[in-house]
Design an enzyme around this catalytic site. Structure first.
Site, PDB file in Angstrom:
ATOM      1  N   LYS A  36       0.868  -1.193   0.000  1.00 32.46           N
ATOM      2  CA  LYS A  36       0.000   0.000   0.000  1.00 32.46           C
ATOM      3  C   LYS A  36       0.893   1.228   0.000  1.00 32.46           C
ATOM      4  CE  LYS A  36      -2.604   2.005   3.791  1.00 32.46           C
ATOM      5  NZ  LYS A  36      -3.682   1.782   4.773  1.00 32.46           N
ATOM      6  N   ASP A  65      -3.508   4.886  -0.337  1.00 36.31           N
ATOM      7  CA  ASP A  65      -4.255   5.443   0.792  1.00 36.31           C
ATOM      8  C   ASP A  65      -4.000   6.945   0.875  1.00 36.31           C
ATOM      9  OD1 ASP A  65      -5.518   6.020   3.163  1.00 36.31           O
ATOM     10  OD2 ASP A  65      -4.205   4.796   4.433  1.00 36.31           O
ATOM     11  N   GLU A  92      -7.970   4.144  -1.045  1.00 39.62           N
ATOM     12  CA  GLU A  92      -8.512   4.226   0.319  1.00 39.62           C
ATOM     13  C   GLU A  92      -8.721   5.672   0.763  1.00 39.62           C
ATOM     14  OE1 GLU A  92      -6.032   2.014   2.983  1.00 39.62           O
ATOM     15  OE2 GLU A  92      -7.151   2.618   4.751  1.00 39.62           O
ATOM     16  N   ASP A 134     -12.000   4.064   5.242  1.00 38.70           N
ATOM     17  CA  ASP A 134     -11.331   3.772   6.520  1.00 38.70           C
ATOM     18  C   ASP A 134     -11.900   4.749   7.554  1.00 38.70           C
ATOM     19  OD1 ASP A 134      -9.612   3.542   8.678  1.00 38.70           O
ATOM     20  OD2 ASP A 134      -7.802   4.160   7.629  1.00 38.70           O
ATOM     21  N   LYS A 159     -10.735  -1.437  11.362  1.00 33.04           N
ATOM     22  CA  LYS A 159      -9.776  -1.246  12.461  1.00 33.04           C
ATOM     23  C   LYS A 159     -10.583  -1.267  13.743  1.00 33.04           C
ATOM     24  CE  LYS A 159      -6.524   1.770  10.005  1.00 33.04           C
ATOM     25  NZ  LYS A 159      -6.194   3.185   9.727  1.00 33.04           N
TER      26      LYS A 159
END
Ligand code: NPG
Length: 371
Positions: free
Chosen positions: A163, A190, A215, A240, A264
């Site tokens: 990533k 991300d 992301e 996220d 998460k």
């Protein structure tokens, strides 16, 4: 379960990162987090609070989490027997927000329950795997050329999914440079909320590079513009920061704001809500994967247990201990297997033994909380 928490010790720790980690919101070269140790008669449980020193990823910091834990959340559990995890959730629900603070207690209670029952956390959560596919998250580097070198070193170590962190001005050239050298590498990016809908051309340009996902390009509170952006892109968007509950996850799917979920536990207030979001993903046929917050071995163990659930079909941001720290806080550091997986601990609870000497060495401040 019936747990009576008799002692809670909270520590602020600081551990040097092996290399500085740069995201769209800043650079971190020393990782601060909180470690929580709960104890009762004949049992203990460990938790980690991943809020960092600076409120860049979210509004929470080590200082806000310390305040919320010491002044509100820990007094709600100390010396007041808990029937089960749901009992904790109910008591914690009067505190608004601060998911990372509440997740630390929740993790310690899951660990305690597993240790008492002699059951690994992965079994308590309904996991189905003993090792999980993982990748590595690479911070922004000085130049695209340097980025390629850093990625090459991780590929050499065996990571099969990478990533890249991006921000406006550091997106297409970085992705193109890595793609040129690694045409088949599983690659994703991300942005940590660094873009606005009007910047969508920069993100549309990434459609040409075969990315697994993009992301969190837009603001945390902006599901609507994510839906508009997703309609302009072929690459799946993954949320996220925006996914703060199972309810928001369901709403994001309903309006087409993303096609992938990053989970998460800390952002969601704990493992229980993370499993609920996983279930929303499975029901909606949305791939989910486990994000990372530069955890020590304590939080990493919890992430591995979570990522062992069936719906985690993409590799997690769960790298080996040595990717982050010279010395981890657990006795057996996490290692990468040759097939780019990491073993899920099979011992009771989190399944890790905390290295108390190392913990003492990195502790900046500690407090025993009494009711
Ligand atoms: O491997 O733990 C890891 C790091 C994964 O990139 C990663 N985390 O935005 O997801 C993120 C980012 C992060 C790290 C955010 C630390 C905040 C603090």
């Amino acid at each position: 379960m019936n747990l009576r928490v008799e002692r809670a010790e909270l520590r602020l720790v600081e551990m040097p990162l092996r290399s500085p980690f740069e995201t769209s919101f800043g650079v971190e070269s020393r990782r601060r987090c909180l470690i929580l140790h709960l104890m009762g008669t004949g049992w203990e449980g460990w938790g980690e609070c991943v809020a960092g020193a600076f409120p860049g990823y979210s509004y929470e910091t080590t200082a806000t989490a310390w305040h919320v834990l010491v002044d509100f959340l820990l007094p709600a559990v100390l010396h007041r027997p808990l029937a089960d995890l749901a009992d904790f959730q109910a008591r914690a629900s009067s505190v608004r927000g601060h998911p990372m603070a509440r997740a630390a207690i929740e993790m310690a209670l899951w660990d305690a329950r597993g240790r008492i029952e002699g059951t690994p956390l992965r079994n308590l959560l309904g996991g189905v795997r003993e090792r999980v596919p993982v990748g590595v998250s690479v911070g922004i580097q000085a130049t695209p050329q340097r980025l390629v070198e850093v990625v090459a070193a991780y590929v050499e170590q065996g990571y099969r999914r990478v990533k890249l962190k991006i921000k406006p001005g550091r997106d297409r050239d970085d992705v193109a440079a890595v793609r040129r050298v690694f045409p088949d590498l599983a690659l994703q990016v991300d942005a940590n909320s660094a873009y606005r809908l009007q910047d969508s051309a920069a993100l549309e340009a990434l459609d040409d590079y075969g990315l697994i996902l993009i992301e969190q390009p837009l603001e945390e509170d902006d599901l609507i513009d994510h839906a508009k952006l997703q309609a302009r892109l072929h690459t799946p968007l993954c949320l996220d920061e925006s996914l703060r509950s199972a309810r928001l996850a369901r709403q994001a799917l309903e309006i087409g704001a993303c096609r992938v979920f990053n989970l998460k536990p800390a952002r969601l207030g704990g493992l229980t809500e993370a499993v609920a979001v996983h279930d929303v993903g499975v029901a909606g046929r949305v791939p989910v994967w486990c994000g990372g917050m530069l955890e020590t071995g304590i939080g990493r163990a919890a992430n591995l247990a979570l990522a062992s659930l069936a719906g985690f079909t993409l590799p997690g941001d769960i790298s080996a201990s040595e990717r982050y720290y010279e010395r981890d806080l657990v006795r057996r550091p996490f290692e990468l297997n040759a097939d780019s997986t990491i073993d899920v601990p099979g011992g009771a609870g989190l399944g890790v033994e905390v290295d108390r000497e190392e913990l003492d060495r990195v502790t900046l401040r500690s407090e025993v909380i009494t009711p």
